[in-house]
Design an enzyme around this catalytic site. Structure first.
Site, mmCIF file in Angstrom:
data_model
loop_
_atom_site.group_PDB
_atom_site.id
_atom_site.type_symbol
_atom_site.label_atom_id
_atom_site.label_comp_id
_atom_site.label_asym_id
_atom_site.label_seq_id
_atom_site.Cartn_x
_atom_site.Cartn_y
_atom_site.Cartn_z
ATOM 1 N N SER A 40 0.395 -0.906 -0.149
ATOM 2 C CA SER A 40 -0.418 -0.557 0.060
ATOM 3 C C SER A 40 0.902 1.543 0.284
ATOM 4 O O SER A 40 -0.038 2.050 -0.596
ATOM 5 C CB SER A 40 -0.927 0.045 1.451
ATOM 6 O OG SER A 40 -0.173 -0.481 2.539
ATOM 7 N N ASP A 326 -3.099 8.103 7.732
ATOM 8 C CA ASP A 326 -4.431 7.039 8.838
ATOM 9 C C ASP A 326 -4.325 5.887 9.319
ATOM 10 O O ASP A 326 -4.973 4.792 9.298
ATOM 11 C CB ASP A 326 -4.807 6.471 7.462
ATOM 12 C CG ASP A 326 -4.424 5.639 6.767
ATOM 13 O OD1 ASP A 326 -3.650 5.514 6.833
ATOM 14 O OD2 ASP A 326 -4.392 5.160 5.729
ATOM 15 N N HIS A 329 0.081 5.456 7.166
ATOM 16 C CA HIS A 329 0.612 5.339 5.657
ATOM 17 C C HIS A 329 0.788 6.844 5.663
ATOM 18 O O HIS A 329 0.508 7.398 6.501
ATOM 19 C CB HIS A 329 -0.167 5.539 4.441
ATOM 20 C CG HIS A 329 -0.388 4.600 4.297
ATOM 21 N ND1 HIS A 329 -2.047 3.666 4.697
ATOM 22 C CD2 HIS A 329 -0.486 2.910 3.341
ATOM 23 C CE1 HIS A 329 -2.595 2.660 4.211
ATOM 24 N NE2 HIS A 329 -1.106 1.807 3.523
#
Length: 366
Positions: A40, A326, A329
């Site tokens: 991610s 968040d 990240h």
């Protein structure tokens, strides 16, 4: 005289060749495409294409457009490469479903298989001409492209989330690194020559780890990060660096740059004011708790109040002052600051700026 003259000619020729070599090595690279493999931290829509909208930070460089996710069938443009990364990806395949653990089934071997498939199919599509030719990379771009890797963080946290000790996780790291090396060799066998490999960041500083795996205060460092987990990340990184050294020996035509992203990220967290940040380890966008993180109600999460959905996973007022976005990240501002630290090559081995990453490491004379 003839002997001395001959030696002089040879020496002069060697100096000329050396000068030409040095001049060539100082030429900036012109990568026509990037092929990215990862999780991610570099996903541009892969997981969203499979399982629904996922939130991800973005960063760009090299003056190339954002990479289209390979798995996204809508509006994709692969002229400048493709992104095979998906959020939650690991190097080593997981034995759990994404609903059980949150980790993606698109592990690094699957990403490579996608690349292996994409290479010939893109040329078949390109040969059809018209819009297909405009949306696909040229055949020669695959050998001139930059192959980037940012993956490994989830291989560590997946073990920790299964209540493994750091010792148990360390025990399987060599297998993870062997699988990583195999993929790099496979890409090389398909013509890849230029590799930009990120190590993994300080996982002990991430809110989703700090919240999910509470640890005694005595094991927290001055920045508020979990020392044993960061030691685990550094253990992985040392192994990765050794793997890169070995890959250079086995892949003589490859230019492989190892990038110390860990140092860049930890610098933001341990010295936030130096980099213009005020909040180093709390999530900007989240809900509740010491770290503003709740795995059940994340960024953008809502709760039901009196029959209505109420947004509680809200973003902070000024994300540019926060390192973490968040809980997992970094914010766009933090990612930009990480990039600024690594682009000049000062945190790389060899110390190679990004724009020179096509030049192979020169062997030192013995």
């Amino acid at each position: 005289m003839e002997s001395h003259f001959s030696k002089l000619l040879v020496a002069t020729a060697m100096l000329i060749l050396l000068s030409v070599s040095l001049a060539a090595s100082s030429s900036p690279c012109k990568f026509p495409a990037i092929f990215n493999f990862g999780d991610s931290n570099s996903d541009t829509g892969g997981l969203s294409a499979l399982f629904g909208q996922a939130r991800s930070p973005h960063a760009n460089s090299l003056k190339l457009p954002y990479l289209s996710a390979y798995l996204d069938s809508v509006g994709s443009n692969f002229t400048h490469g493709a992104n095979f990364a998906t959020a939650g990806s690991t190097i080593r395949p997981q034995n759990t479903t994404i609903r059980q653990s949150g980790f993606s089934p698109v592990s690094l071997d699957v990403q490579y298989n996608e690349f292996y498939d994409f290479q010939p199919r893109s040329q078949t599509a390109r040969s059809r001409g018209g819009v297909f030719e405009q949306l696909m990379p040229k055949a020669e771009d695959f050998s001139r492209a930059l192959y980037t890797f940012d993956i490994g963080q989830n291989d560590l946290t997946s073990g920790l989330f299964l209540n493994m000790s750091t010792t148990q996780v360390k025990a399987y790291v060599p297998d993870v690194l062997n699988q990583f090396s195999s993929i790099v060799k496979n890409v090389y066998s398909q013509g890849g020559r230029y590799f930009w490999i990120h190590n993994t960041g300080p996982i002990g500083c991430l809110p989703y780890v700090l919240d999910r795996l509470p640890i005694p205060a005595a094991q927290l460092d001055k920045a508020g990060c979990v020392t044993p987990y960061n030691k685990l990340a550094r253990f992985f990184n040392r192994g990765l660096k050794q793997a890169v050294v070995q890959l250079r020996k086995e892949l003589p035509l490859a230019a492989i740059t190892y990038v110390d992203v860990y140092s860049a990220k930890y610098s933001l967290i341990s010295q936030p004011q130096k980099h213009g940040f005020e909040q180093p380890i709390r999530a900007c966008c989240g809900h509740g708790g010491k770290y503003n993180f709740n795995k059940h109600i994340g960024c953008g999460g809502k709760i039901r109040v009196h029959g209505k959905d109420v947004l509680v996973g809200k973003a902070c007022q000024d994300p540019s002052l926060w390192v973490n976005w968040d809980g997992v990240h970094f914010t766009e501002a933090a990612n930009k600051r990480v990039f600024d630290q690594i682009v000049d090559g000062s945190l790389s081995d060899p110390p190679t700026p990004l724009k020179f990453a096509c030049h192979r490491k020169q062997q030192q004379p013995h």
